[in-house]
Design a protein around this motif. Structure first.
Motif, PDB file in Angstrom:
ATOM      1  N   GLY A 171       1.156  -0.684   0.174  1.00  0.00           N
ATOM      2  CA  GLY A 171      -0.159   0.123  -0.453  1.00  0.00           C
ATOM      3  C   GLY A 171       0.913   1.020   0.181  1.00  0.00           C
ATOM      4  N   TYR A 172       1.820   1.204  -0.157  1.00  0.00           N
ATOM      5  CA  TYR A 172       2.671   2.238  -0.690  1.00  0.00           C
ATOM      6  C   TYR A 172       2.998   2.473  -1.742  1.00  0.00           C
ATOM      7  CZ  TYR A 172       4.550   0.581   3.895  1.00  0.00           C
ATOM      8  OH  TYR A 172       4.302   0.250   5.838  1.00  0.00           O
ATOM      9  N   PRO A 173       3.557   4.421  -1.841  1.00  0.00           N
ATOM     10  CA  PRO A 173       3.415   4.755  -3.566  1.00  0.00           C
ATOM     11  C   PRO A 173       4.429   4.433  -4.229  1.00  0.00           C
ATOM     12  CG  PRO A 173       3.952   6.599  -1.130  1.00  0.00           C
ATOM     13  CD  PRO A 173       3.837   5.181  -0.246  1.00  0.00           C
ATOM     14  N   VAL A 174       5.645   4.331  -3.679  1.00  0.00           N
ATOM     15  CA  VAL A 174       6.710   3.806  -4.322  1.00  0.00           C
ATOM     16  C   VAL A 174       7.818   2.609  -3.374  1.00  0.00           C
ATOM     17  CG1 VAL A 174       6.970   6.004  -5.312  1.00  0.00           C
ATOM     18  CG2 VAL A 174       7.694   5.106  -2.482  1.00  0.00           C
ATOM     19  N   SER A 175       8.299   1.880  -3.754  1.00  0.00           N
ATOM     20  CA  SER A 175       9.611   0.722  -3.102  1.00  0.00           C
ATOM     21  C   SER A 175      10.301   1.587  -2.712  1.00  0.00           C
ATOM     22  CB  SER A 175       9.341  -0.246  -4.618  1.00  0.00           C
ATOM     23  OG  SER A 175       9.083  -0.545  -5.146  1.00  0.00           O
ATOM     24  N   TYR A 176      10.829   1.798  -1.973  1.00  0.00           N
ATOM     25  CA  TYR A 176      11.169   2.718  -0.819  1.00  0.00           C
ATOM     26  C   TYR A 176      12.639   1.862  -1.068  1.00  0.00           C
ATOM     27  CZ  TYR A 176       7.461   5.294   1.016  1.00  0.00           C
ATOM     28  OH  TYR A 176       6.157   6.104   1.313  1.00  0.00           O
ATOM     29  N   LEU A 177      13.256   0.960  -0.870  1.00  0.00           N
ATOM     30  CA  LEU A 177      15.127   0.883  -0.822  1.00  0.00           C
ATOM     31  C   LEU A 177      15.170   1.214  -2.611  1.00  0.00           C
ATOM     32  CD1 LEU A 177      16.741  -0.511   0.236  1.00  0.00           C
ATOM     33  CD2 LEU A 177      15.870  -3.336  -0.339  1.00  0.00           C
ATOM     34  N   PRO A 178      15.114   0.422  -3.868  1.00  0.00           N
ATOM     35  CA  PRO A 178      15.213   0.694  -4.825  1.00  0.00           C
ATOM     36  C   PRO A 178      15.355   2.070  -5.254  1.00  0.00           C
ATOM     37  CG  PRO A 178      13.605  -0.330  -4.718  1.00  0.00           C
ATOM     38  CD  PRO A 178      13.691  -0.662  -3.541  1.00  0.00           C
ATOM     39  N   LEU A 179      14.425   2.896  -4.271  1.00  0.00           N
ATOM     40  CA  LEU A 179      14.645   4.424  -4.342  1.00  0.00           C
ATOM     41  C   LEU A 179      15.529   5.362  -3.996  1.00  0.00           C
ATOM     42  CD1 LEU A 179      13.057   7.747  -5.951  1.00  0.00           C
ATOM     43  CD2 LEU A 179      11.554   7.219  -2.775  1.00  0.00           C
ATOM     44  N   ALA A 180      16.639   4.844  -2.746  1.00  0.00           N
ATOM     45  CA  ALA A 180      16.694   5.345  -1.886  1.00  0.00           C
ATOM     46  C   ALA A 180      18.115   5.005  -2.184  1.00  0.00           C
ATOM     47  CB  ALA A 180      16.732   4.223  -0.159  1.00  0.00           C
ATOM     48  N   CYS A 181      18.425   3.889  -3.026  1.00  0.00           N
ATOM     49  CA  CYS A 181      19.613   3.036  -3.677  1.00  0.00           C
ATOM     50  C   CYS A 181      19.965   4.654  -4.430  1.00  0.00           C
ATOM     51  CB  CYS A 181      19.718   2.546  -4.251  1.00  0.00           C
ATOM     52  SG  CYS A 181      19.374   0.891  -3.784  1.00  0.00           S
ATOM     53  N   TRP A 182      18.655   5.647  -5.503  1.00  0.00           N
ATOM     54  CA  TRP A 182      19.874   6.306  -6.464  1.00  0.00           C
ATOM     55  C   TRP A 182      19.245   7.720  -6.161  1.00  0.00           C
ATOM     56  CZ3 TRP A 182      16.162   9.530  -8.267  1.00  0.00           C
ATOM     57  CH2 TRP A 182      14.856   8.830  -8.532  1.00  0.00           C
ATOM     58  N   ALA A 183      18.110   8.214  -5.178  1.00  0.00           N
ATOM     59  CA  ALA A 183      17.523   9.269  -5.141  1.00  0.00           C
ATOM     60  C   ALA A 183      18.599   9.967  -3.716  1.00  0.00           C
ATOM     61  CB  ALA A 183      16.003   8.907  -4.125  1.00  0.00           C
ATOM     62  N   ILE A 184      18.410   9.493  -2.927  1.00  0.00           N
ATOM     63  CA  ILE A 184      19.775   9.610  -2.182  1.00  0.00           C
ATOM     64  C   ILE A 184      21.464  10.004  -2.055  1.00  0.00           C
ATOM     65  CG2 ILE A 184      21.196   9.009   0.787  1.00  0.00           C
ATOM     66  CD1 ILE A 184      18.895   6.925   1.298  1.00  0.00           C
ATOM     67  N   PRO A 185      21.855   9.134  -3.347  1.00  0.00           N
ATOM     68  CA  PRO A 185      23.124  10.007  -3.735  1.00  0.00           C
ATOM     69  C   PRO A 185      22.782  11.705  -4.363  1.00  0.00           C
ATOM     70  CG  PRO A 185      23.091   8.160  -4.074  1.00  0.00           C
ATOM     71  CD  PRO A 185      21.891   7.802  -3.718  1.00  0.00           C
ATOM     72  N   TYR A 186      21.415  11.549  -5.638  1.00  0.00           N
ATOM     73  CA  TYR A 186      21.318  12.929  -5.759  1.00  0.00           C
ATOM     74  C   TYR A 186      21.439  13.089  -5.343  1.00  0.00           C
ATOM     75  CZ  TYR A 186      20.022  10.544 -10.444  1.00  0.00           C
ATOM     76  OH  TYR A 186      20.341   9.858 -11.940  1.00  0.00           O
ATOM     77  N   MET A 187      20.631  13.684  -4.323  1.00  0.00           N
ATOM     78  CA  MET A 187      20.485  14.781  -3.203  1.00  0.00           C
ATOM     79  C   MET A 187      21.072  15.283  -2.123  1.00  0.00           C
ATOM     80  SD  MET A 187      16.435  14.082  -1.649  1.00  0.00           S
ATOM     81  CE  MET A 187      16.163  15.792  -1.665  1.00  0.00           C
ATOM     82  N   LEU A 188      22.775  14.062  -2.299  1.00  0.00           N
ATOM     83  CA  LEU A 188      23.688  14.441  -1.427  1.00  0.00           C
ATOM     84  C   LEU A 188      24.818  15.425  -2.436  1.00  0.00           C
ATOM     85  CD1 LEU A 188      23.956  11.531   1.152  1.00  0.00           C
ATOM     86  CD2 LEU A 188      23.231  13.553   1.390  1.00  0.00           C
ATOM     87  N   ILE A 189      24.513  15.111  -3.270  1.00  0.00           N
ATOM     88  CA  ILE A 189      25.308  15.387  -4.563  1.00  0.00           C
ATOM     89  C   ILE A 189      24.767  16.762  -5.285  1.00  0.00           C
ATOM     90  CG2 ILE A 189      26.110  15.428  -7.139  1.00  0.00           C
ATOM     91  CD1 ILE A 189      25.933  12.431  -7.428  1.00  0.00           C
TER      92      ILE A 189
END
Length: 477
Positions: A122-140
């Motif tokens: 029931g979640y809007p996204v798959s958080y684990l694969p999302l974090a693999c690229w979203a967190i580096p994007y935001m940190l960069i």
């Protein structure tokens, strides 16, 4: 969340409208839009619940669920993507030009891969694969913003404002939306209502009072535009009075040149007079008589040659003022090319050189340094004069501001205002650093010229040289 939705979309609209030509502004506007879309997804939950409670509204509720899912994807996927590209646009010099063109497309790859992935629980996204690229994007993106270096006091203040308005809100969202779900803690995005209104308040306040990323909405800004229009209008009014006298000056200078054929010094002095007259005529032609903006006639210009001409014209005045002129030009033979209005760029540089001489009334050293590279060309004019007081430094590019006399010395405080506006119009930048009692450095930053244009220019010069050689051989030269 309704307030957050409205605030973020208003901010996105304002950023696109007030400076749509800036890549950094466009990407930051997309950051705000994606954040607002996430807030909209939250607001829609109450709408959907209302329709689901009514048997006749189940179809509408299902449609709204699909829209809500699209809003959630836009927020979760779009925010880190847009923020990475904002960082690249805000600090462009750190990324090679070829990579910066590919970056918007390459950064889409993780999003395209994630779209077909199944979503469970029931979640809007798959958080684990999302974090693999979203967190580096935001940190960069954060690293790019933080590592930008600025020297001018006004630029430092603008950079601090951008940092205070953008980074806390984005990093808070990074923690609440992308990091905490990895530890099984969900729905913390609701606490974004704390950080986003504060960021919006900083954005609006700075936009009117100090400026945000080079854009300022305030009465003084309007006065600046009005004053610059007055400059060009005044030039148009003087056109008729000046052009006749310019013709006389050229006529008598040419007569002096022909009459003193054996006097080398007289020949050089006459050439300087003719060159000055031609420059004034070119300046008058380049300003629209009845418009409010400078009309640019851009062309490919050899900056080193332009500087050499200005130094030749400046040298007699520098000798009289006991000022030593030092020119630092790269030793390599390749010309330093810029795309600019030659006549108006000459005028801007001449304004700065004259200011430097006036600041060294008791003698000193004038250093002119020219550098070129893949990221653009830099011209630095440094003097050892009295400098500019710190509290005046941010005002020197305002029209009619001057620390000199005006009525008798003919200093009206227009030179640096004109030069700064011209550089902005040409896609460059004028920066001023100064220390009271030690001197001033004015930097002209010109954007890079495409390699294909440079090669075409060099080929044209080569062809001209070959033609001249062939002509000389044909004549027996």
């Amino acid at each position: 969340m309704l307030v957050v939705w409205a605030v973020l979309w208003i901010a996105a609209l304002m950023m696109v409208v007030i400076n749509r030509h800036s890549a950094a502004f466009r990407w930051l506007g997309l950051v705000a839009f994606c954040g607002g879309t996430g807030a909209l997804a939250s607001v829609m939950e109450s709408w959907i619940t209302t329709y689901e409670a009514d048997p006749d509204g189940l179809h509408t509720a299902a449609m709204l669920r699909h829209v809500q899912q699209g809003c959630s994807w836009t927020s979760y996927y779009g925010l880190p993507y847009a923020y990475l590209l904002f960082g690249a646009g805000y600090h462009p010099n750190v990324i090679p030009a070829r990579l910066s063109k590919l970056l918007p497309w390459a950064a889409l790859i993780p999003i395209v891969i994630m779209l077909p992935l199944p979503i469970n629980g029931g979640y809007p996204v798959s958080y684990l694969p999302l974090a693999c690229w979203a967190i580096p994007y935001m940190l960069i993106g954060t690293g790019l913003v933080l590592t930008k270096r600025v020297n001018h006091p006004a630029e430092r203040r603008a950079h601090l404002i951008v940092t205070a308005a953008v980074l806390p809100a984005v990093l808070f969202a990074l923690a609440m939306n992308y990091t905490m779900p990895l530890f099984g803690v969900y729905r913390l995005w609701r606490y974004n209502v704390w950080s986003i209104p504060i960021a919006f308040l900083i954005f609006i306040t700075s936009l009117f009072k100090y400026g945000f990323m080079g854009v300022q909405l305030m009465i003084e800004r309007r006065r600046l535009d009005y004053s610059l229009r007055a400059i060009t209008s005044g030039t148009a009014m003087l056109n008729h009075a000046i052009k006749n006298d310019m013709a006389k000056i050229k006529l008598f200078a040419d007569k002096i040149k022909r009459g003193g054929a054996e006097d080398v010094d007289l020949q050089q002095d006459a050439a300087v007079i003719i060159r000055s007259a031609e420059h004034i005529e070119a300046m008058i032609r380049s300003v629209h008589e009845r418009t409010q903006e400078l009309v640019l006639q851009a062309s490919l210009v050899d900056l080193a040659s332009l500087i050499q001409t200005q130094i030749t014209m400046l040298r007699p005045a520098a000798q009289d003022a006991k000022v030593t002129v030092i020119l630092n030009v790269p030793e390599h033979a390749s010309p330093i090319l810029i795309i600019a209005d030659a006549a108006q760029t000459e005028e801007a540089i001449r304004n700065v050189l004259n200011n430097a001489l006036e600041a060294m009334a008791g003698g000193g050293q004038l250093t002119i340094t020219l550098t070129g590279g893949k990221r653009g060309s830099i011209l630095e004019v440094s003097d050892t004069g009295h400098g500019i007081e710190r509290h005046h430094l941010h005002k020197v590019t305002e029209p009619f501001f001057t620390t000199k006399g005006s009525s008798r010395t003919m200093n009206f405080g227009l030179g640096l205002a004109y030069s700064s506006q011209l550089m902005n119009r040409q896609g460059g930048e004028l920066r001023i650093r100064s220390e009271w009692g030690r001197g001033t450095t004015v930097t002209f930053s010109f954007p890079a010229v495409k390699r294909s244009i440079q090669l075409s220019w060099k080929q044209g010069v080569s062809n001209v040289g070959t033609t001249d050689t062939n002509t000389n051989h044909a004549r027996g030269g």
